[in-house]
Design an enzyme around this catalytic site. Structure first.
Site, PDB file in Angstrom:
ATOM      1  N   LYS A  54       0.840  -1.201   0.000  1.00  0.00           N
ATOM      2  CA  LYS A  54       0.000   0.000   0.000  1.00  0.00           C
ATOM      3  C   LYS A  54       0.874   1.250   0.000  1.00  0.00           C
ATOM      4  O   LYS A  54       1.885   1.314   0.712  1.00  0.00           O
ATOM      5  CB  LYS A  54      -0.894  -0.023   1.244  1.00  0.00           C
ATOM      6  CG  LYS A  54      -1.942   1.089   1.316  1.00  0.00           C
ATOM      7  CD  LYS A  54      -2.802   0.886   2.553  1.00  0.00           C
ATOM      8  CE  LYS A  54      -3.968   1.862   2.646  1.00  0.00           C
ATOM      9  NZ  LYS A  54      -4.831   1.568   3.832  1.00  0.00           N
ATOM     10  N   SER A  82      -9.538   1.219   2.519  1.00  0.00           N
ATOM     11  CA  SER A  82      -8.698   2.020   1.650  1.00  0.00           C
ATOM     12  C   SER A  82      -7.553   1.241   1.011  1.00  0.00           C
ATOM     13  O   SER A  82      -6.855   1.757   0.131  1.00  0.00           O
ATOM     14  CB  SER A  82      -8.128   3.203   2.435  1.00  0.00           C
ATOM     15  OG  SER A  82      -7.278   2.742   3.496  1.00  0.00           O
ATOM     16  N   SER A 125     -10.056  -0.840   6.810  1.00  0.00           N
ATOM     17  CA  SER A 125      -9.425  -0.731   5.494  1.00  0.00           C
ATOM     18  C   SER A 125      -8.734  -1.989   5.005  1.00  0.00           C
ATOM     19  O   SER A 125      -8.252  -2.030   3.871  1.00  0.00           O
ATOM     20  CB  SER A 125      -8.432   0.439   5.489  1.00  0.00           C
ATOM     21  OG  SER A 125      -9.118   1.668   5.501  1.00  0.00           O
TER      22      SER A 125
END
Length: 429
Positions: free
Chosen positions: A31, A108, A132
């Site tokens: 990420k 996310s 997330s």
């Protein structure tokens, strides 16, 4: 062809392993909140990326994966500043959901999850503040874990709300989820869980499709003597909205404290939904934050009193993934899905507990996730349990099911991974 909605950087690999170990041959989608030496942190925002300098070192959690034999496949997209559960990004687009192509992937940690679901990475490394990891895992049909708050250092990771931020990861099968945990978490002799709490009052807050899938999973769980016994409790859910409000207040105040100085100079760089959240966050006062923080502590004590060392079964998300058409409307549609899901995901966040998502079989093939919330510090025991839940046939993974149109080149390797070992003599960590 590299999908730019999934990957910001991609290589073959982007960074090779630095050692040998249990993750040999595996690849990681990182990420874009984690430092990777030589690359800037992008945080899902074009302007932030343009102003960022390349990291001079790699975040310890990423370095640990490299030392264990994994390679970095690439740096994956995320929702702006990790302040969303949708998986949409106004700058780079929406990553694909291979199991449900007309639906969003969740966020996310959207790019990390989509890369794993697409077979382009073995491990999707991300963060989980309010869901997330668990939400994209649920929407994409993956296994995923939010680790105990503070169990894995967040050095070299861009924060959102430090009170709740935690490292997490997603995989296509439970064996790999456990292997990553054994790499990143302190060793802990196995201990069995005795009881799992189920409340139909909680599950009733989810959509019919989610309620049905979770209900079937609970029935299957109860019929398996190898799993912790089920205790059904009636719970007053009237306070959940207040719990979620306290969570959002602390989250928002801290998000503005972390990023408000930059955002106040770059409002136009934000997508509409994330901008609206930061506009709300900018107006939280210190007095509101103090009251909310006190409420969070009170809620955590109440939850701990109820659960103790028991597990809690909850939906990982309030519904199946919204369609791309619904998500394109933004605003109230996305906020309604986020608010409903918060009622489930905030439980682990408020208490700092670990939580896993296990994907459930559904009649129409649209993914639904079962959340298992565990005690703080018993992450490895929870991962071992997730592996047993998969072995019992309650959860379905990519390694034991071929989903149409999905690259599963490593399924033979994943199928051969050992399941959790016999717990043997139980000792305290």
């Amino acid at each position: 062809m590299v999908d730019p909605t999934v990957w910001r950087e991609f290589g073959t690999p982007l960074s090779p392993p630095t050692g040998r170990g249990p993750l040999d041959g595996m690849t990681v989608a990182v990420k874009e909140l984690f430092d990777v030496a030589g690359y800037p942190v992008g945080a899902g925002n074009e302007q932030w990326l343009a102003e960022s300098r390349p990291a001079t070192s790699t975040a310890p959690v990423v370095a640990a994966l490299l030392e264990a034999g994994a390679a970095i496949a690439g740096i994956a997209r995320c929702d702006e500043f990790a302040y969303s559960l949708a998986g949409t990004n106004s700058h780079y687009g929406t990553p694909p959901n291979r199991r449900a192509p007309n639906r969003i992937p969740g966020g996310s940690s959207s790019g990390s999850g989509s890369a794993v679901a697409s077979g382009e990475a073995t491990i999707g490394l991300g963060t989980d503040t309010a869901g997330s990891i668990r939400v994209p895992a649920s929407y994409l049909g993956l296994f995923g874990i939010r680790s105990t708050h503070g169990a894995i250092a967040l050095d070299g990771v861009l924060p959102l709300a430090p009170t709740f931020d935690a490292v997490g990861w997603m995989t296509r099968d439970s064996g790999t989820l456990l292997a990553v945990g054994e790499t990143l978490l302190p060793p802990c002799p196995p201990r069995l869980f005795e009881q799992v709490i189920v409340s139909e009052d909680l599950t009733a807050l989810a959509s019919p499709a989610v309620r049905d899938a979770v209900g079937a999973a609970v029935v299957g769980w109860e019929s398996d003597p190898g799993l912790p016994r089920v205790e059904r409790l009636r719970l007053d859910t009237g306070g959940l909205a207040g719990w979620a409000h306290a969570f959002r207040t602390v989250q928002g105040f801290q998000a503005w404290r972390e990023h408000g100085g930059w955002i106040s100079r770059h409002w136009d760089s934000l997508g509409p939904d994330v901008r609206a959240r930061f506009e709300t966050a900018a107006n939280y006062t210190e007095a509101q934050w103090i009251r909310a923080a006190d409420e969070v502590r009170r809620i955590a004590v109440a939850i701990d009193s109820l659960l103790g060392d028991d597990l809690l079964l909850v939906p990982s998300a309030s519904s199946v993934a919204p369609t791309r058409t619904e998500a394109s409307l933004g605003g109230t549609v996305i906020e309604a899905a986020r608010a409903a899901t918060f009622q489930f995901t905030c439980i682990a966040g408020l208490t700092g507990r670990c939580a896993v998502n296990v994907p459930l079989p559904t009649t129409d093939g649209i993914p639904v996730g079962l959340g298992i919330v565990g005690p703080r510090g018993r992450d490895l025991d929870l991962l071992r349990l997730a592996d047993r839940v998969r072995a019992a046939g309650i959860a379905v993974g990519w390694a034991n099911a071929r989903w149409p149109g999905v690259v599963t080149a490593r399924d033979d390797v994943l199928d051969s991974r050992p399941t959790a070992s016999d717990p043997g003599n139980i000792t305290e960590c």
